[in-house]
Write an enzyme that holds these catalytic residues in place. Structure first.
Site, PDB file in Angstrom:
ATOM      1  N   GLU A 153      -9.440   7.213   0.892  1.00  0.00           N
ATOM      2  CA  GLU A 153     -10.492   6.332   1.440  1.00  0.00           C
ATOM      3  C   GLU A 153     -11.201   7.014   2.611  1.00  0.00           C
ATOM      4  O   GLU A 153     -11.226   6.494   3.742  1.00  0.00           O
ATOM      5  CB  GLU A 153      -9.931   4.961   1.823  1.00  0.00           C
ATOM      6  N   TYR A 198      -9.650  -3.626  -5.665  1.00  0.00           N
ATOM      7  CA  TYR A 198      -8.731  -4.733  -5.365  1.00  0.00           C
ATOM      8  C   TYR A 198      -9.310  -6.059  -5.859  1.00  0.00           C
ATOM      9  O   TYR A 198     -10.531  -6.234  -5.926  1.00  0.00           O
ATOM     10  CB  TYR A 198      -8.453  -4.804  -3.858  1.00  0.00           C
ATOM     11  N   GLU A 218      -5.571   2.984  -6.612  1.00  0.00           N
ATOM     12  CA  GLU A 218      -5.125   1.733  -5.976  1.00  0.00           C
ATOM     13  C   GLU A 218      -5.810   0.589  -6.695  1.00  0.00           C
ATOM     14  O   GLU A 218      -7.054   0.550  -6.744  1.00  0.00           O
ATOM     15  CB  GLU A 218      -5.482   1.701  -4.486  1.00  0.00           C
ATOM     16  N   GLN A 220       1.304  -2.465  -4.564  1.00  0.00           N
ATOM     17  CA  GLN A 220       2.193  -1.327  -4.482  1.00  0.00           C
ATOM     18  C   GLN A 220       3.509  -1.725  -5.145  1.00  0.00           C
ATOM     19  O   GLN A 220       3.703  -2.890  -5.452  1.00  0.00           O
ATOM     20  CB  GLN A 220       2.402  -0.922  -3.032  1.00  0.00           C
TER      21      GLN A 220
HETATM   22  O1  AHR Z   1      -2.737  -0.454  -0.289  1.00  0.00           O
HETATM   23  C1  AHR Z   1      -3.019  -0.802   1.035  1.00  0.00           C
HETATM   24  C2  AHR Z   1      -4.200  -0.031   1.592  1.00  0.00           C
HETATM   25  O2  AHR Z   1      -5.356  -0.366   0.895  1.00  0.00           O
HETATM   26  C3  AHR Z   1      -4.137   1.465   1.469  1.00  0.00           C
HETATM   27  O3  AHR Z   1      -3.402   2.052   2.478  1.00  0.00           O
HETATM   28  C4  AHR Z   1      -5.577   1.854   1.584  1.00  0.00           C
HETATM   29  O4  AHR Z   1      -5.876   3.026   0.891  1.00  0.00           O
HETATM   30  C5  AHR Z   1      -6.317   0.651   1.017  1.00  0.00           C
HETATM   31  O5  AHR Z   1      -7.333   0.220   1.843  1.00  0.00           O
END
Ligand code: AHR
Length: 507
Positions: free
Chosen positions: A175, A251, A307, A356
């Protein structure tokens, strides 16, 4: 009851589904490493060299193909030399992103590589580009993978490991637009080129260097990075790219954004908005792929979604910086529709990592310090789907299904994907309607059916979840299947995920 039909052409092959699409992510964040994976060698809980034995056992059932570590945002403030050598001598640091806690570095390189060995997972090490140096990153790779008596190989031996490890995946920061250094795409693309130059293949180790890209459908990063691969007079081209992967993050939330909504208390409308957001990953992938195709039509550079997952408010009473959230049937369906999108784009998308693995965000496992271990609904989707790993995706189309009107936006009630491996077809079905059951007919073409089994993950309510006190509220069970010639029929409960396994005679 509603009805749906899926046409599956077992003989129209699309792409190999890399097992790495089922990858994982473990950051030094909250209780993912400490209290999740790592309990230490003095723990009373059963462990293997300090790593929780029950966690390893549960994850081995998922056939975890790769594990990304140490971050995330943490990666860009992590200095690997602080995490080697005798634990009592390791310097501490502040984990400024996640709870502002002191990190004692007791889990470092050797512990991570041991964890990967125990899981049978390929290491995906994310280097520090944001606050590290080119030399530091280059030497970490040398330390891990070099066999001779180079300075770093010698240092590794001094720390008790003779043989080099294999490290097939390497992240060039994370990121970079935010926690990884607040850079702009062009500037980062040049940095990534510079760092990649010094991340060498040592001995028998060939590493895929993965450049950190944008979020969601922000294509400016993908464009800048592909330009950096294809640039003229740069001694690099898509035929021998300077980095082999370009990542993006995606996300899922309902409507307010990450970290703002309850994981367990939500309305049906929140659920449907979540499904719209989750299914939106397919459009985002398509957009990244279109950009990459224009620079690299032969698909040399991989798209990596390193992610993904839901990001709810932390559980009440937990440290807000630890991102510890519950996981319901809604999360399971988020995973189901993501995998359908991943399978559809398996030609270019070759790795993905759920955020995660333990105790953080959309976790597989929730652990208690008392030894409790909870398998989440998302865990079950990963387990039910593992047969897609390294299978060949085949043409599948939902030719009829109800459409749900979500505040004016249509949402197909059924998401599906199919793959073949070892003479069998595996079909994944995510039924998104919150209230009605669905009669699903699979029209299997191109082979003769010789046998079927099916499993379903369903729950009485959308908010159903597992806890230490009630660990099996959401768990898979057998599902009745009827076969009539080439037609396979299952009835899916409301908001459920199912897999149908069909053995085939393809002569
Ligand atoms: O997964 C949590 C966080 O989300 C990670 O550290 C980052 O890469 C993202 O913003």
């Amino acid at each position: 009851m509603d009805h749906a039909r899926v046409a599956i052409s077992t003989d129209v092959e699309r792409a190999r589904i890399s097992r790495h699409l089922y990858g994982h992510f473990a950051e030094h964040l909250g209780r993912c490493i400490y209290g999740g994976f790592w309990v230490g060698e003095d723990s009373d809980l059963p462990h293997i060299d300090g790593i929780r034995a029950d966690v390893v056992e549960a994850l081995r059932r998922l056939e975890v193909p790769n594990l990304r570590w140490p971050g995330g945002c943490f990666a860009d403030e992590y200095h690997w030399r602080d995490g080697i050598g005798p634990r009592e001598d390791r310097p501490a640091m502040v984990n400024s992103h996640w709870g502002d806690v002191v990190e004692d570095n007791s889990f470092g390189t050797h512990e991570f590589m041991r964890l990967c060995e125990l899981l049978g997972a390929a290491p995906y090490v994310n280097g520090n580009l944001g606050s590290g140096t080119v030399r530091e990153m280059s030497e970490w790779l040398e330390y891990l993978t070099r066999a001779d008596d180079s300075p770093m190989a010698r240092l590794r031996r001094d720390n008790g490991r003779d043989e080099p490890w294999l490290v097939p995946f390497w992240g060039l920061g994370n990121e970079a637009w935010g926690c990884g250094g607040s850079m702009r795409p062009q500037a980062y693309a040049d940095e990534a080129r510079r760092y990649a130059t010094f991340c060498k293949d040592h001995g028998g180790n060939t590493v895929s260097r993965i450049a950190a890209g944008g979020a969601d459908d922000d294509l400016s990063w993908t464009r800048a990075l592909m330009e950096a691969v294809a640039c003229v007079n740069c001694q690099t081209s898509p035929d021998s790219p300077i980095f082999q992967g370009v990542s993006f993050h995606y996300y899922t939330y309902a409507s307010q954004g990450i970290n703002t909504e309850s994981a367990t208390e939500f309305s049906t409308t929140d659920y449907l908005r979540t499904m719209l957001r989750a299914t939106g990953i397919e459009r985002a992938i398509r957009a990244h792929v279109a950009v990459m195709d224009s620079y690299d039509p032969d698909g040399k550079v991989a798209l990596v979604c390193d992610e993904w997952g839901t990001w709810w408010q932390p559980e009440p009473g937990t440290n807000p910086g630890f991102l510890h959230q519950q996981n319901t049937m809604r999360d399971a369906l988020v995973a189901g529709v993501h995998f359908d999108a991943f399978h559809a784009h398996a030609r270019r998308l070759r790795m993905a990592n759920i955020a995660q693995t333990v105790n953080v965000l959309q976790a597989m496992l929730l652990t208690g310090d008392d030894g409790a271990l909870v398998l989440t609904p998302t865990y079950h989707v990963f387990e039910m789907s593992k047969g897609h790993q390294d299978a060949t995706s085949v043409e599948s189309a939902v030719t009829a299904a109800p459409v749900i009107d979500v505040e004016g936006t249509p949402l197909g009630a059924l998401s599906a994907s199919a793959s073949v491996k070892d003479g069998a077809l595996l079909v994944s079905l995510s039924h998104l309607d919150p209230d009605d059951s669905l009669d699903v007919v699979l029209d299997v073409r191109g082979a003769t059916i010789t046998g079927t089994t099916a499993r379903v993950l369903a729950s009485g309510s959308l908010t159903a979840h597992n806890t230490a006190a009630e660990p099996h509220v959401v768990a898979p069970r057998e599902l009745d299947v009827n076969v009539d010639g080439a037609l396979v029929r299952v009835t899916m409960p409301p908001h459920s995920f199912a897999t149908v396994h069909v053995t085939l005679d393809r002569d």
